[in-house]
Design a protein around this motif. Structure first.
Motif, PDB file in Angstrom:
ATOM      1  N   ALA A   5      42.921  32.796  36.073  1.00  0.00           N
ATOM      2  CA  ALA A   5      42.230  32.858  37.364  1.00  0.00           C
ATOM      3  C   ALA A   5      41.974  34.312  37.726  1.00  0.00           C
ATOM      4  O   ALA A   5      42.808  35.176  37.447  1.00  0.00           O
ATOM      5  N   PRO A   6      40.838  34.599  38.347  1.00  0.00           N
ATOM      6  CA  PRO A   6      40.574  35.984  38.744  1.00  0.00           C
ATOM      7  C   PRO A   6      41.519  36.415  39.859  1.00  0.00           C
ATOM      8  O   PRO A   6      42.017  35.587  40.623  1.00  0.00           O
ATOM      9  N   LEU A   7      41.766  37.701  39.929  1.00  0.00           N
ATOM     10  CA  LEU A   7      42.573  38.253  41.014  1.00  0.00           C
ATOM     11  C   LEU A   7      41.752  38.140  42.283  1.00  0.00           C
ATOM     12  O   LEU A   7      40.592  38.522  42.317  1.00  0.00           O
ATOM     13  N   THR A   8      42.341  37.626  43.361  1.00  0.00           N
ATOM     14  CA  THR A   8      41.608  37.373  44.602  1.00  0.00           C
ATOM     15  C   THR A   8      42.055  38.328  45.696  1.00  0.00           C
ATOM     16  O   THR A   8      43.241  38.589  45.863  1.00  0.00           O
ATOM     17  N   CYS A   9      41.095  38.816  46.452  1.00  0.00           N
ATOM     18  CA  CYS A   9      41.343  39.732  47.565  1.00  0.00           C
ATOM     19  C   CYS A   9      42.330  39.119  48.561  1.00  0.00           C
ATOM     20  O   CYS A   9      42.264  37.926  48.863  1.00  0.00           O
ATOM     21  N   ARG A  15      37.399  35.501  49.373  1.00  0.00           N
ATOM     22  CA  ARG A  15      37.661  34.865  48.077  1.00  0.00           C
ATOM     23  C   ARG A  15      37.077  35.692  46.930  1.00  0.00           C
ATOM     24  O   ARG A  15      36.957  35.217  45.812  1.00  0.00           O
ATOM     25  N   GLU A  16      36.705  36.948  47.217  1.00  0.00           N
ATOM     26  CA  GLU A  16      36.115  37.809  46.191  1.00  0.00           C
ATOM     27  C   GLU A  16      37.169  38.259  45.185  1.00  0.00           C
ATOM     28  O   GLU A  16      38.364  38.309  45.489  1.00  0.00           O
ATOM     29  N   THR A  17      36.717  38.615  44.009  1.00  0.00           N
ATOM     30  CA  THR A  17      37.607  39.132  42.982  1.00  0.00           C
ATOM     31  C   THR A  17      38.080  40.522  43.378  1.00  0.00           C
ATOM     32  O   THR A  17      37.279  41.369  43.779  1.00  0.00           O
ATOM     33  N   SER A  19      39.455  44.265  42.870  1.00  0.00           N
ATOM     34  CA  SER A  19      39.389  45.339  41.891  1.00  0.00           C
ATOM     35  C   SER A  19      40.377  46.450  42.225  1.00  0.00           C
ATOM     36  O   SER A  19      40.477  47.435  41.508  1.00  0.00           O
ATOM     37  N   CYS A  41      39.226  43.558  47.272  1.00  0.00           N
ATOM     38  CA  CYS A  41      37.899  43.717  46.684  1.00  0.00           C
ATOM     39  C   CYS A  41      37.351  45.068  47.165  1.00  0.00           C
ATOM     40  O   CYS A  41      37.938  45.718  48.046  1.00  0.00           O
ATOM     41  N   ALA A  67      41.140  43.287  36.508  1.00  0.00           N
ATOM     42  CA  ALA A  67      40.138  42.884  37.493  1.00  0.00           C
ATOM     43  C   ALA A  67      38.867  42.387  36.835  1.00  0.00           C
ATOM     44  O   ALA A  67      38.190  41.520  37.350  1.00  0.00           O
ATOM     45  N   ASP A  68      38.563  42.922  35.665  1.00  0.00           N
ATOM     46  CA  ASP A  68      37.336  42.508  34.964  1.00  0.00           C
ATOM     47  C   ASP A  68      37.613  41.461  33.902  1.00  0.00           C
ATOM     48  O   ASP A  68      36.711  41.019  33.216  1.00  0.00           O
TER      49      ASP A  68
END
Length: 69
Positions: A5-9, A15-17, A19, A41, A67-68
């Motif tokens: 799962a992407p890392l979430t803010c 709900r943005e990824t 970074s 994010c 993050a990517d």
């Protein structure tokens, strides 16, 4: 195999990824070895950093690993 799962803010409602990784602690209740982490994010990194800095919590902002990914 499922992709991770992407890392979430950590900003409420976002709900943005993420970074960015904001590492912080509340010196009134946490020992120096206790570090909490919020993810951010690009849009919310300054908001979250300022929120913690206004409370004079020690913090550092570093790129979020994976993050990517």
């Amino acid at each position: 195999m499922d992709a991770p799962a992407p890392l979430t803010c950590s900003r409420a409602g976002c709900r943005e990824t993420a970074s960015w990784r904001i590492e912080w602690r509340n010196p009134r209740i946490h020992t120096e070895d206790r570090v909490k982490v919020w993810l951010a994010c690009d849009e919310h990194v300054e908001f979250l950093r300022e929120f913690l800095a206004a409370r004079e919590f020690p913090l550092r902002v570093v790129p979020a690993v994976g993050a990517d990914a």
